[in-house]
Design a protein around this motif. Structure first.
Motif, PDB file in Angstrom:
ATOM      1  N   ASN A  24       0.853  -1.174   0.000  1.00 34.00           N
ATOM      2  CA  ASN A  24       0.000   0.000   0.000  1.00 34.00           C
ATOM      3  C   ASN A  24       0.899   1.237   0.000  1.00 34.00           C
ATOM      4  OD1 ASN A  24      -1.731   2.110   0.532  1.00 34.00           O
ATOM      5  ND2 ASN A  24      -2.714   1.153   2.283  1.00 34.00           N
ATOM      6  N   PRO A  25       0.913   2.005  -1.084  1.00 33.35           N
ATOM      7  CA  PRO A  25       1.795   3.165  -1.180  1.00 33.35           C
ATOM      8  C   PRO A  25       1.543   4.233  -0.112  1.00 33.35           C
ATOM      9  CG  PRO A  25       0.675   2.758  -3.271  1.00 33.35           C
ATOM     10  CD  PRO A  25       0.098   1.821  -2.271  1.00 33.35           C
ATOM     11  N   GLU A  26       0.361   4.224   0.483  1.00 31.93           N
ATOM     12  CA  GLU A  26       0.017   5.278   1.439  1.00 31.93           C
ATOM     13  C   GLU A  26       0.241   4.883   2.890  1.00 31.93           C
ATOM     14  OE1 GLU A  26      -3.812   6.908   0.451  1.00 31.93           O
ATOM     15  OE2 GLU A  26      -3.153   7.415  -1.577  1.00 31.93           O
ATOM     16  N   CYS A  27       0.864   3.747   3.117  1.00 32.21           N
ATOM     17  CA  CYS A  27       1.141   3.276   4.476  1.00 32.21           C
ATOM     18  C   CYS A  27       2.633   3.023   4.621  1.00 32.21           C
ATOM     19  CB  CYS A  27       0.361   1.990   4.752  1.00 32.21           C
ATOM     20  SG  CYS A  27       0.749   1.220   6.337  1.00 32.21           S
ATOM     21  N   CYS A  28       3.264   3.665   5.594  1.00 29.22           N
ATOM     22  CA  CYS A  28       4.712   3.538   5.772  1.00 29.22           C
ATOM     23  C   CYS A  28       5.156   2.114   6.110  1.00 29.22           C
ATOM     24  CB  CYS A  28       5.189   4.474   6.874  1.00 29.22           C
ATOM     25  SG  CYS A  28       5.112   6.202   6.401  1.00 29.22           S
ATOM     26  N   LYS A  29       4.254   1.299   6.635  1.00 30.89           N
ATOM     27  CA  LYS A  29       4.598  -0.094   6.957  1.00 30.89           C
ATOM     28  C   LYS A  29       4.354  -1.034   5.780  1.00 30.89           C
ATOM     29  CE  LYS A  29       3.780   0.097  11.918  1.00 30.89           C
ATOM     30  NZ  LYS A  29       3.058  -0.519  13.040  1.00 30.89           N
ATOM     31  N   PHE A  84       9.258   4.381  -6.052  1.00 32.89           N
ATOM     32  CA  PHE A  84       7.996   3.654  -5.957  1.00 32.89           C
ATOM     33  C   PHE A  84       6.803   4.595  -6.065  1.00 32.89           C
ATOM     34  CE2 PHE A  84       4.652   1.757  -3.138  1.00 32.89           C
ATOM     35  CZ  PHE A  84       4.284   0.721  -3.981  1.00 32.89           C
ATOM     36  N   LEU A  85       6.796   5.646  -5.266  1.00 27.58           N
ATOM     37  CA  LEU A  85       5.661   6.570  -5.255  1.00 27.58           C
ATOM     38  C   LEU A  85       5.485   7.276  -6.598  1.00 27.58           C
ATOM     39  CD1 LEU A  85       6.057   8.120  -1.683  1.00 27.58           C
ATOM     40  CD2 LEU A  85       4.281   6.525  -2.462  1.00 27.58           C
ATOM     41  N   ARG A 105      -4.498   1.147  -4.772  1.00 29.82           N
ATOM     42  CA  ARG A 105      -4.318  -0.299  -4.587  1.00 29.82           C
ATOM     43  C   ARG A 105      -4.504  -1.077  -5.892  1.00 29.82           C
ATOM     44  NH1 ARG A 105      -4.583  -1.820   0.900  1.00 29.82           N
ATOM     45  NH2 ARG A 105      -3.579  -3.691   0.118  1.00 29.82           N
ATOM     46  N   ASP A 106      -4.619  -0.356  -7.018  1.00 31.46           N
ATOM     47  CA  ASP A 106      -4.765  -0.990  -8.327  1.00 31.46           C
ATOM     48  C   ASP A 106      -3.525  -1.833  -8.624  1.00 31.46           C
ATOM     49  OD1 ASP A 106      -6.052  -1.099 -11.109  1.00 31.46           O
ATOM     50  OD2 ASP A 106      -4.037  -0.322 -11.541  1.00 31.46           O
ATOM     51  N   LYS A 107      -3.745  -3.107  -9.007  1.00 40.43           N
ATOM     52  CA  LYS A 107      -2.641  -4.044  -9.225  1.00 40.43           C
ATOM     53  C   LYS A 107      -1.691  -3.572 -10.321  1.00 40.43           C
ATOM     54  CE  LYS A 107      -2.433  -8.084  -7.235  1.00 40.43           C
ATOM     55  NZ  LYS A 107      -1.533  -8.443  -6.145  1.00 40.43           N
TER      56      LYS A 107
END
Length: 152
Positions: A24-29, A84-85, A105-107
């Protein structure tokens, strides 16, 4: 091809995250770096903004001492995440007011982001991009220049 442990570990973790839908690009973990670093977010303290290429004081100290995270320097960590972002369609640094994809979250979007990360990781290792299949279609005298070697 001789590859480093950091590269092998990073590729394995990104592969698993992609196929387990835990990227998930929007979650640091759960972003690219979060997954490489075992779903921790301690790396986010290396800069003041998610997606920034500028180390803050903490990041500069770690960089100066030669500290590595998952085998990568603080500057390499920030670059991995920025690559990545950007490849996922984000305007950097990550901020709610900046451009972002409609469906993070699009594959296909995630695949593009991970492909860019893998290309960058290959550059860090000084190896050919493992995602580049263009040589498969190179030919000379109507014959393939390279043979297809598949790993099973």
């Amino acid at each position: 091809m001789n590859i480093s442990k950091r590269f092998e570990d990073a590729i394995r973790k990104l592969y698993e995250a992609f196929h387990n839908n835990t990227i998930n690009p929007e979650c640091c973990k759960q972003c690219a770096v979060g997954n490489i670093l075992d779903n921790t977010d301690s790396w986010k303290h290396l800069s003041d903004d998610h997606g920034s290429l500028e180390l803050n004081y903490v990041g500069k100290v770690h960089q100066a001492f030669g500290r590595k995270f998952g085998g990568y320097t603080p500057l390499e960590i920030l670059k991995i995440e920025a690559v990545f972002l950007e490849a996922c369609g984000y305007e950097l640094p990550f901020h709610h007011k900046n451009k972002r994809p409609d469906n993070p979250r699009d594959k296909e979007l995630l695949f593009n982001g991970l492909s860019a990360v893998i290309e960058y990781l290959c550059k860090l290792e000084g190896i050919q991009n493992i995602m580049d299949y263009s040589k498969l279609f190179d030919y000379e005298n109507n014959q393939a220049k390279y043979s297809l070697e598949l790993v099973s």
